[in-house]
Design an enzyme around this catalytic site. Structure first.
Site, PDB file in Angstrom:
ATOM      1  N   ARG A   1       0.816  -1.219   0.000  1.00  0.00           N
ATOM      2  CA  ARG A   1       0.000   0.000   0.000  1.00  0.00           C
ATOM      3  C   ARG A   1       0.854   1.276   0.000  1.00  0.00           C
ATOM      4  NH1 ARG A   1      -3.041  -3.520  -0.568  1.00  0.00           N
ATOM      5  NH2 ARG A   1      -5.180  -3.655   0.143  1.00  0.00           N
TER       6      ARG A   1
ATOM      7  N   SER B   1      -9.986   0.169   4.044  1.00  0.00           N
ATOM      8  CA  SER B   1      -9.189  -0.219   5.216  1.00  0.00           C
ATOM      9  C   SER B   1      -8.504   1.017   5.782  1.00  0.00           C
ATOM     10  CB  SER B   1      -8.113  -1.222   4.830  1.00  0.00           C
ATOM     11  OG  SER B   1      -8.686  -2.426   4.400  1.00  0.00           O
TER      12      SER B   1
ATOM     13  N   GLU C   1      -3.334   3.201   6.991  1.00  0.00           N
ATOM     14  CA  GLU C   1      -3.227   3.206   5.527  1.00  0.00           C
ATOM     15  C   GLU C   1      -3.712   4.544   4.967  1.00  0.00           C
ATOM     16  OE1 GLU C   1      -5.147  -0.123   3.438  1.00  0.00           O
ATOM     17  OE2 GLU C   1      -5.381   1.219   1.733  1.00  0.00           O
TER      18      GLU C   1
HETATM   19  N1  EPU Z   1     -11.079 -11.098  10.006  1.00  0.00           N
HETATM   20  C1  EPU Z   1     -11.494 -11.157  11.323  1.00  0.00           C
HETATM   21  N2  EPU Z   1     -12.653 -10.514  11.652  1.00  0.00           N
HETATM   22  C2  EPU Z   1     -13.397  -9.858  10.737  1.00  0.00           C
HETATM   23  C3  EPU Z   1     -12.974  -9.790   9.388  1.00  0.00           C
HETATM   24  C4  EPU Z   1     -11.805 -10.425   9.055  1.00  0.00           C
HETATM   25  O1  EPU Z   1     -10.856 -11.747  12.166  1.00  0.00           O
HETATM   26  O2  EPU Z   1     -14.433  -9.296  11.125  1.00  0.00           O
HETATM   27  C5  EPU Z   1      -9.817 -11.789   9.649  1.00  0.00           C
HETATM   28  C6  EPU Z   1     -10.064 -13.166   9.099  1.00  0.00           C
HETATM   29  O3  EPU Z   1      -9.068 -14.034   9.593  1.00  0.00           O
HETATM   30  C7  EPU Z   1      -9.898 -12.975   7.608  1.00  0.00           C
HETATM   31  C8  EPU Z   1      -8.796 -11.941   7.579  1.00  0.00           C
HETATM   32  O4  EPU Z   1      -9.126 -11.057   8.663  1.00  0.00           O
HETATM   33  O5  EPU Z   1      -9.503 -14.144   6.979  1.00  0.00           O
HETATM   34  C9  EPU Z   1      -8.663 -11.160   6.286  1.00  0.00           C
HETATM   35  O6  EPU Z   1      -9.865 -10.467   6.010  1.00  0.00           O
HETATM   36  P1  EPU Z   1     -10.212  -9.976   4.517  1.00  0.00           P
HETATM   37  O7  EPU Z   1     -10.059 -11.084   3.553  1.00  0.00           O
HETATM   38  O8  EPU Z   1     -11.512  -9.260   4.603  1.00  0.00           O
HETATM   39  O9  EPU Z   1      -9.061  -8.990   4.128  1.00  0.00           O
HETATM   40  P2  EPU Z   1      -8.148  -7.928   4.912  1.00  0.00           P
HETATM   41  O10 EPU Z   1      -6.788  -8.493   5.018  1.00  0.00           O
HETATM   42  O11 EPU Z   1      -8.783  -7.487   6.163  1.00  0.00           O
HETATM   43  C10 EPU Z   1      -7.250  -6.790   2.778  1.00  0.00           C
HETATM   44  C11 EPU Z   1      -7.120  -5.405   2.254  1.00  0.00           C
HETATM   45  C12 EPU Z   1      -8.411  -4.943   1.611  1.00  0.00           C
HETATM   46  C13 EPU Z   1      -8.753  -5.907   0.510  1.00  0.00           C
HETATM   47  C14 EPU Z   1      -8.909  -7.312   1.119  1.00  0.00           C
HETATM   48  C15 EPU Z   1      -9.179  -8.372   0.082  1.00  0.00           C
HETATM   49  C16 EPU Z   1      -5.460  -4.305   3.609  1.00  0.00           C
HETATM   50  C17 EPU Z   1      -5.198  -3.282   4.649  1.00  0.00           C
HETATM   51  N3  EPU Z   1      -6.729  -4.491   3.306  1.00  0.00           N
HETATM   52  O12 EPU Z   1      -8.135  -6.728   3.878  1.00  0.00           O
HETATM   53  O13 EPU Z   1      -8.168  -3.683   1.013  1.00  0.00           O
HETATM   54  O14 EPU Z   1      -9.949  -5.544  -0.142  1.00  0.00           O
HETATM   55  O15 EPU Z   1      -7.678  -7.682   1.781  1.00  0.00           O
HETATM   56  O16 EPU Z   1      -8.017  -8.595  -0.643  1.00  0.00           O
HETATM   57  O17 EPU Z   1      -4.534  -4.893   3.078  1.00  0.00           O
HETATM   58  C18 EPU Z   1      -8.242  -1.321   1.291  1.00  0.00           C
HETATM   59  O18 EPU Z   1      -7.032  -1.326   1.094  1.00  0.00           O
HETATM   60  O19 EPU Z   1      -8.891  -0.253   1.498  1.00  0.00           O
HETATM   61  C19 EPU Z   1      -8.956  -2.587   1.307  1.00  0.00           C
HETATM   62  C20 EPU Z   1     -10.255  -2.678   1.563  1.00  0.00           C
END
Ligand code: EPU
Length: 337
Positions: free
Chosen positions: A164, A238, A333
């Site tokens: 990012r 995020s 971010e």
């Molecule tokens: N999780 C929890 N509780 C929740 C939601 C998620 O514990 O309520 C845990 C779970 O273990 C889940 C993990 O978080 O497997 C990952 O969650 P998710 O797949 O929703 O993705 P993220 O890592 O939280 C990242 C990006 C998003 C992007 C998604 C999908 C960052 C900071 N964020 O989120 O990007 O859409 O992956 O690839 O890297 C953004 O940058 O604005 C953004 C939304």
């Protein structure tokens, strides 16, 4: 090109924060950008360039110039057997670009469907989702250097891309205005289905012949379910990054929290920030008009009239709480002004 004074930025940031810009301009072309920079007098500085305003949090009035890039245009520059090269004006809405590519059958950015913001913000943030990052599809970035007043082209290796981030967000912040980007897309798309629940969702939807179009549809479905629409609820995606921890930290934490999810990205071990925030009890919590999203705790929400300072105070509270419980510092971010 017109420079306006004391303009509310509420319509220009997806958090919907109501602060004012001392000076404000919308720039529709490279000429507008050049004219804007030559009209800058000392009291009009600093300058903040906004794309879709989907990654900023304003905490006070901006006492300089805010410029919104509004240039439009997607042009096929060239193609060969395998690839097509698209030149895209910085002001294009990113998701319109994804839609255009998918409709033409060109692969590479379908996993980046429905990311809010403009095409010009792609290289700044190195936007990423579902196993794909902007840097994977970039051919070049065309910029105007506001110091030397020259135009320059950056290849991916020059952009210092990270998680990012890029040179445009860090070392050379505010020096370059991104005029356009050139993407290199695949004529024979290679599907990337390994992230999270993509395969499962495709099966559940009964899709057997998977195409970039079905991948786009599934990702739109997942995102609409998990992520709030900024048009309905102010947010900037995020708010925090997923923290990278050391092997020692991992050993310490996994002993204390055997259920802690982690994922590897190259050498790095990442912990989902969403999980850390949830464990600290913030998921779905609301403090006045500032809150933490109920499905994706990395996302902070403005329920209506929260100020930027209130959102920031909530962010700091979360950071403190995660630090106290896990010893991990969450990084932001979103760009704070
Ligand atoms: N999780 C929890 N509780 C929740 C939601 C998620 O514990 O309520 C845990 C779970 O273990 C889940 C993990 O978080 O497997 C990952 O969650 P998710 O797949 O929703 O993705 P993220 O890592 O939280 C990242 C990006 C998003 C992007 C998604 C999908 C960052 C900071 N964020 O989120 O990007 O859409 O992956 O690839 O890297 C953004 O940058 O604005 C953004 C939304």
């Amino acid at each position: 090109m017109q420079v306006l004074e004391n303009i509310s930025l509420k319509p220009y940031n997806t958090f919907g924060i109501d602060v004012k810009a001392r000076y404000f301009a919308e720039l529709y072309s490279d000429n507008d950008i050049a004219e804007f920079y030559s009209s800058l007098t000392p009291e009009r500085i600093p300058v903040l360039i906004l794309g879709g305003g989907s990654n900023v949090l304003f905490t006070k009035d901006f006492e300089g110039s805010v410029a919104c890039i509004r240039s439009k245009g997607i042009v096929k520059l060239m193609d060969d057997e395998q690839h097509v090269y698209l030149k895209i004006a910085a002001g294009e809405v990113w998701d319109d670009v994804v839609k255009y590519a998918v409709e033409h059958g060109w692969g590479g950015i379908e996993n980046l469907s429905m990311i809010p913001g403009s095409a010009g913000a792609g290289p700044v943030q190195n936007i990423g989702a579902y196993g794909v990052e902007f840097k994977d599809v970039l051919y070049s970035v065309e910029v105007a250097d506001v110091i030397s007043r020259h135009y320059r082209s950056f290849r991916p290796a020059d952009c210092e891309f990270g998680y990012r981030g890029s040179i445009f967000k860090t070392r050379e912040k505010n020096r370059f205005v991104i005029n356009s980007i050139c993407l290199k897309l695949d004529k024979q798309p290679v599907l990337k289905l390994d992230y999270g629940d993509i395969r499962k969702e495709l099966v559940n939807a009964g899709i057997r012949d998977v195409t970039i179009s079905s991948v786009r549809d599934i990702i739109i479905k997942i995102r609409s379910r998990k992520l709030p629409d900024p048009a309905i609820m102010g947010n900037a995606g995020s708010f925090f990054m997923n923290p990278v921890i050391s092997a020692d930290e991992y050993d310490r934490l996994i002993t204390a929290y055997p259920l802690m999810p982690t994922f590897r990205s190259g050498e790095a071990i990442k912990v989902p920030g969403a999980w850390l925030i949830e464990q600290c009890g913030f998921k779905g919590k609301r403090f006045g008009d500032a809150g933490v999203h109920e499905h994706q705790p990395l996302v902070l929400i403005n329920y209506g009239n929260a100020t930027g300072e209130e959102i920031l105070a909530l962010a700091e509270k979360i950071i403190k709480s995660v630090k106290k419980k896990f010893g991990i510092t969450l990084g932001k971010e979103v760009n704070i002004f």
